[in-house]
Every structure is written in structure tokens, then in C-alpha cells.
Design a protein around this motif. Structure first.
Motif, PDB file in Angstrom:
ATOM      1  N   MET A 283       0.808  -1.225   0.000  1.00 32.36           N
ATOM      2  CA  MET A 283       0.000   0.000   0.000  1.00 32.36           C
ATOM      3  C   MET A 283       0.842   1.276   0.000  1.00 32.36           C
ATOM      4  O   MET A 283       0.323   2.364  -0.242  1.00 32.36           O
ATOM      5  CB  MET A 283      -0.953  -0.004   1.194  1.00 32.36           C
ATOM      6  CG  MET A 283      -2.067  -1.038   1.081  1.00 32.36           C
ATOM      7  SD  MET A 283      -3.135  -0.827  -0.373  1.00 32.36           S
ATOM      8  CE  MET A 283      -3.767   0.829  -0.122  1.00 32.36           C
ATOM      9  N   THR A 284       2.140   1.137   0.322  1.00 34.14           N
ATOM     10  CA  THR A 284       3.022   2.323   0.291  1.00 34.14           C
ATOM     11  C   THR A 284       4.016   2.226  -0.872  1.00 34.14           C
ATOM     12  O   THR A 284       5.008   2.948  -0.904  1.00 34.14           O
ATOM     13  CB  THR A 284       3.777   2.483   1.632  1.00 34.14           C
ATOM     14  OG1 THR A 284       4.443   1.252   1.933  1.00 34.14           O
ATOM     15  CG2 THR A 284       2.834   2.831   2.761  1.00 34.14           C
ATOM     16  N   SER A 285       3.739   1.352  -1.832  1.00 35.23           N
ATOM     17  CA  SER A 285       4.675   1.146  -2.943  1.00 35.23           C
ATOM     18  C   SER A 285       4.485   2.179  -4.067  1.00 35.23           C
ATOM     19  O   SER A 285       5.250   2.187  -5.030  1.00 35.23           O
ATOM     20  CB  SER A 285       4.511  -0.264  -3.508  1.00 35.23           C
ATOM     21  OG  SER A 285       3.198  -0.433  -4.023  1.00 35.23           O
ATOM     22  N   GLY A 286       3.481   3.016  -3.970  1.00 32.98           N
ATOM     23  CA  GLY A 286       3.227   4.036  -4.988  1.00 32.98           C
ATOM     24  C   GLY A 286       2.023   4.851  -4.566  1.00 32.98           C
ATOM     25  O   GLY A 286       1.409   4.564  -3.531  1.00 32.98           O
ATOM     26  N   PRO A 287       1.672   5.859  -5.358  1.00 31.48           N
ATOM     27  CA  PRO A 287       0.536   6.695  -4.967  1.00 31.48           C
ATOM     28  C   PRO A 287      -0.798   5.956  -5.009  1.00 31.48           C
ATOM     29  O   PRO A 287      -0.966   5.000  -5.767  1.00 31.48           O
ATOM     30  CB  PRO A 287       0.552   7.832  -5.997  1.00 31.48           C
ATOM     31  CG  PRO A 287       1.347   7.326  -7.135  1.00 31.48           C
ATOM     32  CD  PRO A 287       2.313   6.309  -6.607  1.00 31.48           C
ATOM     33  N   VAL A 288      -1.699   6.410  -4.170  1.00 31.97           N
ATOM     34  CA  VAL A 288      -3.075   5.901  -4.159  1.00 31.97           C
ATOM     35  C   VAL A 288      -4.004   7.056  -4.536  1.00 31.97           C
ATOM     36  O   VAL A 288      -3.634   8.222  -4.410  1.00 31.97           O
ATOM     37  CB  VAL A 288      -3.475   5.352  -2.764  1.00 31.97           C
ATOM     38  CG1 VAL A 288      -2.604   4.170  -2.376  1.00 31.97           C
ATOM     39  CG2 VAL A 288      -3.412   6.442  -1.694  1.00 31.97           C
ATOM     40  N   VAL A 289      -5.202   6.719  -4.995  1.00 32.76           N
ATOM     41  CA  VAL A 289      -6.220   7.746  -5.241  1.00 32.76           C
ATOM     42  C   VAL A 289      -7.293   7.576  -4.167  1.00 32.76           C
ATOM     43  O   VAL A 289      -7.918   6.514  -4.060  1.00 32.76           O
ATOM     44  CB  VAL A 289      -6.840   7.633  -6.646  1.00 32.76           C
ATOM     45  CG1 VAL A 289      -8.009   8.613  -6.797  1.00 32.76           C
ATOM     46  CG2 VAL A 289      -5.791   7.923  -7.717  1.00 32.76           C
ATOM     47  N   SER A 290      -7.437   8.603  -3.356  1.00 37.49           N
ATOM     48  CA  SER A 290      -8.414   8.596  -2.261  1.00 37.49           C
ATOM     49  C   SER A 290      -9.644   9.370  -2.692  1.00 37.49           C
ATOM     50  O   SER A 290      -9.519  10.488  -3.205  1.00 37.49           O
ATOM     51  CB  SER A 290      -7.827   9.297  -1.036  1.00 37.49           C
ATOM     52  OG  SER A 290      -6.699   8.604  -0.585  1.00 37.49           O
ATOM     53  N   MET A 291     -10.815   8.772  -2.477  1.00 37.02           N
ATOM     54  CA  MET A 291     -12.053   9.441  -2.912  1.00 37.02           C
ATOM     55  C   MET A 291     -13.164   9.256  -1.875  1.00 37.02           C
ATOM     56  O   MET A 291     -13.190   8.249  -1.163  1.00 37.02           O
ATOM     57  CB  MET A 291     -12.562   8.813  -4.220  1.00 37.02           C
ATOM     58  CG  MET A 291     -11.612   8.932  -5.378  1.00 37.02           C
ATOM     59  SD  MET A 291     -12.231   8.084  -6.848  1.00 37.02           S
ATOM     60  CE  MET A 291     -11.885   6.389  -6.434  1.00 37.02           C
ATOM     61  N   VAL A 292     -14.076  10.209  -1.868  1.00 37.33           N
ATOM     62  CA  VAL A 292     -15.311  10.037  -1.106  1.00 37.33           C
ATOM     63  C   VAL A 292     -16.461  10.138  -2.105  1.00 37.33           C
ATOM     64  O   VAL A 292     -16.532  11.095  -2.886  1.00 37.33           O
ATOM     65  CB  VAL A 292     -15.464  11.092   0.007  1.00 37.33           C
ATOM     66  CG1 VAL A 292     -16.774  10.869   0.762  1.00 37.33           C
ATOM     67  CG2 VAL A 292     -14.282  11.037   0.966  1.00 37.33           C
ATOM     68  N   TRP A 293     -17.316   9.126  -2.090  1.00 35.66           N
ATOM     69  CA  TRP A 293     -18.494   9.098  -2.971  1.00 35.66           C
ATOM     70  C   TRP A 293     -19.740   9.159  -2.113  1.00 35.66           C
ATOM     71  O   TRP A 293     -19.796   8.552  -1.031  1.00 35.66           O
ATOM     72  CB  TRP A 293     -18.482   7.819  -3.813  1.00 35.66           C
ATOM     73  CG  TRP A 293     -17.430   7.854  -4.887  1.00 35.66           C
ATOM     74  CD1 TRP A 293     -16.127   7.438  -4.768  1.00 35.66           C
ATOM     75  CD2 TRP A 293     -17.576   8.369  -6.223  1.00 35.66           C
ATOM     76  NE1 TRP A 293     -15.455   7.653  -5.955  1.00 35.66           N
ATOM     77  CE2 TRP A 293     -16.314   8.217  -6.864  1.00 35.66           C
ATOM     78  CE3 TRP A 293     -18.630   8.924  -6.944  1.00 35.66           C
ATOM     79  CZ2 TRP A 293     -16.097   8.603  -8.187  1.00 35.66           C
ATOM     80  CZ3 TRP A 293     -18.411   9.314  -8.260  1.00 35.66           C
ATOM     81  CH2 TRP A 293     -17.156   9.152  -8.875  1.00 35.66           C
ATOM     82  N   GLU A 294     -20.748   9.858  -2.624  1.00 38.08           N
ATOM     83  CA  GLU A 294     -21.987  10.083  -1.863  1.00 38.08           C
ATOM     84  C   GLU A 294     -23.190   9.557  -2.632  1.00 38.08           C
ATOM     85  O   GLU A 294     -23.247   9.666  -3.860  1.00 38.08           O
ATOM     86  CB  GLU A 294     -22.139  11.595  -1.651  1.00 38.08           C
ATOM     87  CG  GLU A 294     -23.342  11.978  -0.811  1.00 38.08           C
ATOM     88  CD  GLU A 294     -23.423  13.496  -0.663  1.00 38.08           C
ATOM     89  OE1 GLU A 294     -22.584  14.084   0.035  1.00 38.08           O
ATOM     90  OE2 GLU A 294     -24.343  14.081  -1.280  1.00 38.08           O
ATOM     91  N   GLY A 295     -24.146   8.998  -1.901  1.00 40.40           N
ATOM     92  CA  GLY A 295     -25.387   8.557  -2.527  1.00 40.40           C
ATOM     93  C   GLY A 295     -26.162   7.640  -1.591  1.00 40.40           C
ATOM     94  O   GLY A 295     -25.652   7.248  -0.533  1.00 40.40           O
ATOM     95  N   ALA A 296     -27.370   7.278  -1.988  1.00 40.39           N
ATOM     96  CA  ALA A 296     -28.181   6.384  -1.161  1.00 40.39           C
ATOM     97  C   ALA A 296     -27.528   5.005  -1.110  1.00 40.39           C
ATOM     98  O   ALA A 296     -27.177   4.453  -2.158  1.00 40.39           O
ATOM     99  CB  ALA A 296     -29.598   6.293  -1.727  1.00 40.39           C
TER     100      ALA A 296
END
Ligand code: ADP
Length: 168
Positions: A85-98
């Protein structure tokens, strides 16, 4: 309520602003970024009808990733997981919905790709549990904790013009 022109002919369509919307933390892991799957994963959440309210690409330090996965610290695969998990960049996101927490997990597929149905992200794009491309919160409670950890400054509040075409 918010008034908007929606799918009810020329009448105004009312969207209940107080309808219970959830938020979930979705992360594209280093293998997903390296394999060029960022757009594909975002596309699936967008096309489902969920709303993106936060996103960043970055390489968090080891201690931060250990905090995110603290519940797994006693597992034999923990050190390997943190290395991965620290071997390269990650994309962090928050998604919203029902129901986005449970539905988001369904979209990712089972933890082990061999158990993941075809049509899910893991079922379609990966082979081994230690390289399973993506993370999604497993409950509303952990989603809230993960969003607070990864986005301490909060998320963007915005009204999507699609809402009236997604919710009745
Ligand atoms: P999930 O990511 O589906 O919520 P877990 O919280 O159980 O699943 O595990 C977190 C992550 O740890 C998994 O997504 C996977 O990357 C890794 N992992 C889980 N089990 C194993 C295993 N047996 N061997 C290697 N890595 C594992």
C-alpha cells in the motif's frame, strides 16, 4: 426541498434534501494506479449515479497506512500489506449517494478476486488478494472514521444537476 427541472415533464421536480445520503471512502490502491485503472473505477461510480465529493492522489507515509489498516495489525500479511500500500501513490475518494457504503462494496467485489463475481471491479481486473486494486469502507461507521482520517479538512458540498434523474 430543492426545486429543479427533472423527469416529470414540464412540472418542477422536488428532491428531498433531507433524504438519507451516505458517504463512503473508496481508494484506488497502488496497483490500480500503476495499471491505469483510475479512470475505469471512477467511471463505474459516476455512471452508477454516485456523486464525487472528495478526491486526491498522494503517497501517504507508512505510519498513516498502518493507522488506516490498524484492525489488521495482528495478521500475518500485515507487513506485506503495508509494503504494497506504500509502494506508490493511491487515489483517495469520497463518494456520496443512497446506500453507497453497501453498494460500493458490491461494485468492488469480494476481498479475494477468486470469490469476486465477474462484472465487479475485482472480478474483472485482478487475480490475487494481495493485489486487489481497490478499497471500500465496510460499514457506515468505518466510512465516517476513514473519511475523517483521509480528508480531515472535510469534503465538497455541491448539488448535482443529475439528482432529479437518479432519485425519485
Ligand atoms: P477488504 O479490503 O475487502 O475490506 P480486509 O479488510 O479483510 O478486506 O483486508 C484488507 C486488505 O488486506 C485486502 O483488501 C487485501 O489487500 C489484504 N488482504 C486481506 N487478506 C489477505 C491475505 N490473506 N493475504 C494478503 N493480503 C490480504
Amino acid at each position: 426541498c430543492v426545486r429543479s427541472v427533472g423527469p416529470k415533464g414540464n412540472k418542477f421536480h422536488f428532491i428531498n434534501k433531507f433524504r438519507k445520503m451516505e458517504r463512503t471512502y473508496i481508494m484506488i490502491k497502488p496497483d490500480g494506479v500503476q495499471r491505469g485503472l483510475v479512470g475505469e473505477i471512477i467511471k463505474r461510480f459516476e455512471q452508477k449515479g454516485y456523486k464525487l465529493v472528495a478526491m486526491k492522489l498522494w503517497s501517504p507515509p507508512r505510519e498513516f497506512m498502518e493507522k488506516h489498516y490498524a484492525d489488521l495489525s495482528s495478521k500475518g500479511f500485515f507487513a506485506g500489506l503495508i509494503n504494497y500500500m506504500t509502494s506508490g501513490p493511491v487515489v483517495s475518494m469520497v463518494w456520496e449517494g443512497a446506500n453507497v457504503v453497501l453498494e460500493g462494496r458490491k461494485m468492488l467485489g469480494a476481498t479475494k478476486p477468486t470469490d469476486s463475481a465477474m462484472g465487479t471491479i475485482r472480478g474483472d481486473f485482478c487475480i490475487e488478494v494481495g493485489r486487489n486494486i481497490c478499497h471500500g469502507s465496510d460499514s457506515v461507521e468505518s466510512a465516517n472514521a476513514e473519511i475523517a482520517l483521509w480528508f480531515p479538512d472535510g469534503v465538497s458540498e455541491w448539488d448535482s444537476c443529475e439528482s432529479a434523474w437518479i432519485y425519485e
